[in-house]
Design a protein around this motif. Structure first.
Motif, mmCIF file in Angstrom:
data_model
loop_
_atom_site.group_PDB
_atom_site.id
_atom_site.type_symbol
_atom_site.label_atom_id
_atom_site.label_comp_id
_atom_site.label_asym_id
_atom_site.label_seq_id
_atom_site.Cartn_x
_atom_site.Cartn_y
_atom_site.Cartn_z
ATOM 1 N N ASN A 110 43.766 37.481 42.349
ATOM 2 C CA ASN A 110 42.438 36.856 42.237
ATOM 3 C C ASN A 110 42.063 36.117 43.519
ATOM 4 O O ASN A 110 40.896 36.109 43.926
ATOM 5 N N ARG A 111 43.041 35.494 44.171
ATOM 6 C CA ARG A 111 42.749 34.808 45.440
ATOM 7 C C ARG A 111 42.289 35.810 46.491
ATOM 8 O O ARG A 111 41.357 35.544 47.261
ATOM 9 N N ILE A 138 40.825 38.661 45.897
ATOM 10 C CA ILE A 138 39.503 39.144 45.479
ATOM 11 C C ILE A 138 38.423 38.143 45.868
ATOM 12 O O ILE A 138 37.365 38.506 46.391
ATOM 13 N N ILE A 139 38.698 36.876 45.631
ATOM 14 C CA ILE A 139 37.704 35.832 45.953
ATOM 15 C C ILE A 139 37.473 35.785 47.459
ATOM 16 O O ILE A 139 36.334 35.666 47.915
ATOM 17 N N ARG A 140 38.539 35.874 48.247
ATOM 18 C CA ARG A 140 38.392 35.853 49.700
ATOM 19 C C ARG A 140 37.558 37.032 50.202
ATOM 20 O O ARG A 140 36.832 36.916 51.184
ATOM 21 N N SER A 141 37.691 38.163 49.554
ATOM 22 C CA SER A 141 36.972 39.358 50.012
ATOM 23 C C SER A 141 35.467 39.228 49.833
ATOM 24 O O SER A 141 34.698 39.865 50.560
ATOM 25 N N LYS A 142 35.045 38.451 48.829
ATOM 26 C CA LYS A 142 33.629 38.297 48.486
ATOM 27 C C LYS A 142 32.986 39.637 48.123
ATOM 28 O O LYS A 142 31.780 39.822 48.216
ATOM 29 N N THR A 200 31.659 42.634 45.724
ATOM 30 C CA THR A 200 31.037 42.733 44.398
ATOM 31 C C THR A 200 30.797 44.176 43.985
ATOM 32 O O THR A 200 30.407 44.424 42.837
ATOM 33 N N GLN A 235 39.947 44.402 50.519
ATOM 34 C CA GLN A 235 39.622 43.098 51.101
ATOM 35 C C GLN A 235 38.795 43.205 52.380
ATOM 36 O O GLN A 235 38.140 42.236 52.765
ATOM 37 N N SER A 248 39.515 43.739 40.135
ATOM 38 C CA SER A 248 39.042 42.509 39.499
ATOM 39 C C SER A 248 39.525 42.381 38.061
ATOM 40 O O SER A 248 39.677 41.262 37.553
#
Length: 244
Positions: free
Chosen positions: A12-13, A15-19, A21, A61, A145
């Motif tokens: 999840n970290r 995924i969040i860093r990749s931004k 969608t 990523q 995700s």
């Protein structure tokens, strides 16, 4: 299989860093044979599924050109792939070295001076990664995700990508037919294909329908239609299912 909470948190970290969608684009050569060469995905999974999952996650990523990423600690990468904390870092390090040797990644220095990794084109030419290109296969972002990347085996992921390519643009309600020639272009054996499709079917990601196909030129024979149930990827996997 127990829910891999630590791996989910680490993934999840990333995924969040990749931004990111939207879906992740892979050049056609990654999935389907170009000329006599084996497709990249099949080559990776045959060497070890860690190499496949690691490389695909790096691609996920890297969202824009130049397709670079900061160098991550092998401990973190191992955790995000749900590897043993004792042996995982060394296995990831070995996988990264191998990806570098076959020219899928190369070390670079980022503009801020930090060490990084540059993605290279899957044809092994050494040129930079091409995010879309003329022909590509879109892999749903939900593979990451919703943590299917951790739940599915490497061969199931490669076959899923092959079936996404096969069904690209198709509107047939039962999916597309697969002949023997087309199947060979994905670089997997019949046994691997059977085991992978059974796994995808078990997790509700694939519908297979037996049909009889032929015409005045080809003899009638039984074949399968393959329909990827993409909506099922919108759900998280059932971790209690024992894969075959």
């Amino acid at each position: 299989m127990d829910v891999p909470s630590d791996a989910i948190e680490a993934m999840n970290r990333a995924i969040i860093r990749s931004k990111r969608t939207s879906s992740v684009h892979f050049p056609i050569e990654y999935v389907r044979r170009a000329g006599a060469s084996i497709p990249t995905a099949a080559r990776l999974v045959k060497s070890h599924e860690i190499r496949l999952k690691l490389h695909m996650t790096l691609v996920m990523q890297a969202t824009k050109a130049p397709y670079t990423l900061p160098k991550r600690q092998t401990r973190y990468l191992a955790q995000s792939l749900n590897l043993d904390p004792k042996t995982g870092p060394s296995r990831v390090n070995t996988a990264l070295k191998w990806l570098n040797e076959i020219q899928l990644v190369t070390p670079v220095q980022l503009p801020d001076g930090r060490p990084g990794v540059l993605l290279l084109h899957p044809d092994g030419s050494g040129i930079e990664w091409e995010g879309r290109g003329r022909r590509w296969v879109g892999v749903p972002f939900t593979l990451w995700s919703n943590m299917w990347i951790l739940r599915l085996s490497g061969i199931a992921i490669v076959v899923l990508m092959a079936l996404l390519e096969l069904n690209g643009g198709s509107t047939h309600p039962q999916g597309e037919l697969m002949d023997g020639y087309r199947k060979k272009q994905y670089g997997l054996s019949d046994d691997t294909w059977t085991r992978a499709t059974q796994e995808l079917e078990l997790f509700g990601l694939l519908q297979m329908t037996d049909v009889y196909w032929g015409d005045d030129e080809f003899p009638i024979r039984k074949r399968k239609r393959y329909l990827v149930l993409r909506d099922a990827l919108d759900n998280t996997p059932d971790w209690s299912i024992e894969a075959r």
